[in-house]
Scaffold this active site. Structure first.
Site, mmCIF file in Angstrom:
data_model
loop_
_atom_site.group_PDB
_atom_site.id
_atom_site.type_symbol
_atom_site.label_atom_id
_atom_site.label_comp_id
_atom_site.label_asym_id
_atom_site.label_seq_id
_atom_site.Cartn_x
_atom_site.Cartn_y
_atom_site.Cartn_z
ATOM 1 N N ARG A 108 0.787 -1.243 0.000
ATOM 2 C CA ARG A 108 0.000 0.000 0.000
ATOM 3 C C ARG A 108 0.815 1.288 0.000
ATOM 4 N NH1 ARG A 108 -5.252 0.944 3.370
ATOM 5 N NH2 ARG A 108 -3.914 0.716 5.192
ATOM 6 N N ASP A 109 2.139 1.221 0.093
ATOM 7 C CA ASP A 109 2.914 2.474 0.080
ATOM 8 C C ASP A 109 4.244 2.276 -0.647
ATOM 9 O OD1 ASP A 109 3.199 5.174 0.576
ATOM 10 O OD2 ASP A 109 4.094 4.893 2.560
ATOM 11 N N ILE A 110 4.177 1.627 -1.811
ATOM 12 C CA ILE A 110 5.373 1.475 -2.635
ATOM 13 C C ILE A 110 5.758 2.830 -3.207
ATOM 14 C CG2 ILE A 110 6.324 0.402 -4.716
ATOM 15 C CD1 ILE A 110 5.894 -1.571 -2.433
ATOM 16 N N THR A 146 0.718 7.331 -0.666
ATOM 17 C CA THR A 146 1.425 8.602 -0.816
ATOM 18 C C THR A 146 0.973 9.283 -2.096
ATOM 19 O OG1 THR A 146 3.350 7.769 0.390
ATOM 20 C CG2 THR A 146 3.697 9.678 -1.044
#
Length: 237
Positions: A52-54, A103
């Protein structure tokens, strides 16, 4: 990690980029390392994990410049299920999330819009990272052709689709040689597929790993990627 983040290596200086990101082969190798990490989360972890936050600041380089995926603060685990995209509640099937997280610039617009989390959301974010690696551009910045800041997806994908890859590539690295250009172009098409608006049109992380492995082999020796096969990345996988 000993050698910091991919974000810092790409963006901390406007000067010539040195090792380990001073060649196209080195950049593809870093992308492949990170892709293998995400593939492990999606395919081999029990239960499967969606990160979920690559993003480039969550990809770290160790003492031998191997890329590692980090920061699992937003990650979600899911029950073991089929990897068939048509099956619910699996790593590639829809999972309702109370609120989209990630992000700005990297977040899958489909996930944000529909509030349905799938592994293809990580694929979108990784596609943005691939575009950063190819272009050297920050995820959001002002470009000469536009008076307002743009996401790297908005900037790069139209040029890639129009076969104007030279307008995208990081000018701090020497242009690809004749033996490199097809592999680099293929990675560009792969990145464009990763950021397709609809998740069902994106490759899986296993397909991405396979494609980057072939690109790395091609860039390191006689090209095995024909011009016709790079018109769409998934044709090669």
């Amino acid at each position: 990690m000993a050698n910091g983040t991919l974000h810092d290596l790409l963006h901390k200086s406007d000067q010539q980029v040195g090792l380990p990101l001073g060649s196209w082969a080195a950049r593809i190798r870093v992308a492949l390392d990170a892709a293998r990490g995400i593939e492990y989360l999606h395919t081999y972890a029990v239960p499967p994990i969606i990160h979920r936050d690559i993003k480039s600041s969550n990809i770290l380089l160790d003492e031998v410049w191997t890329a590692k995926v980090a920061d699992f603060g937003l990650s979600l685990m899911h029950p073991i299920a089929s990897h068939n995209d048509n099956r619910p509640n699996g790593p590639n099937g829809p999972n309702v999330s109370p609120s989209a997280a990630g992000t700005v610039g990297y977040m899958d617009p489909e996930y944000y819009r529909l509030q349905r989390l799938t592994a293809k959301s990580d694929v979108y974010s990784f596609g943005v990272v691939l575009l950063e690696i190819l272009s050297g551009c920050k995820v959001i910045q002002r470009y000469e052709e536009s008076g307002t800041p743009k996401n790297v997806v908005e900037f790069a994908v139209p040029h890639i689709v129009a076969d104007d890859l030279h307008r995208v590539l990081d000018p701090r690295i020497a242009p690809p040689t004749p033996s490199e250009i097809e592999a680099v172009a293929y990675v560009g098409y792969l990145a464009a597929d990763c950021v397709s608006p609809e998740g069902r049109d994106r490759p899986t992380m296993t397909e991405i790993v396979n494609g980057l492995e072939r690109a790395l082999v091609a860039i390191s020796g006689p090209s095995s990627i024909s011009r016709s096969s790079t018109s769409r990345s998934l044709d090669l996988i």
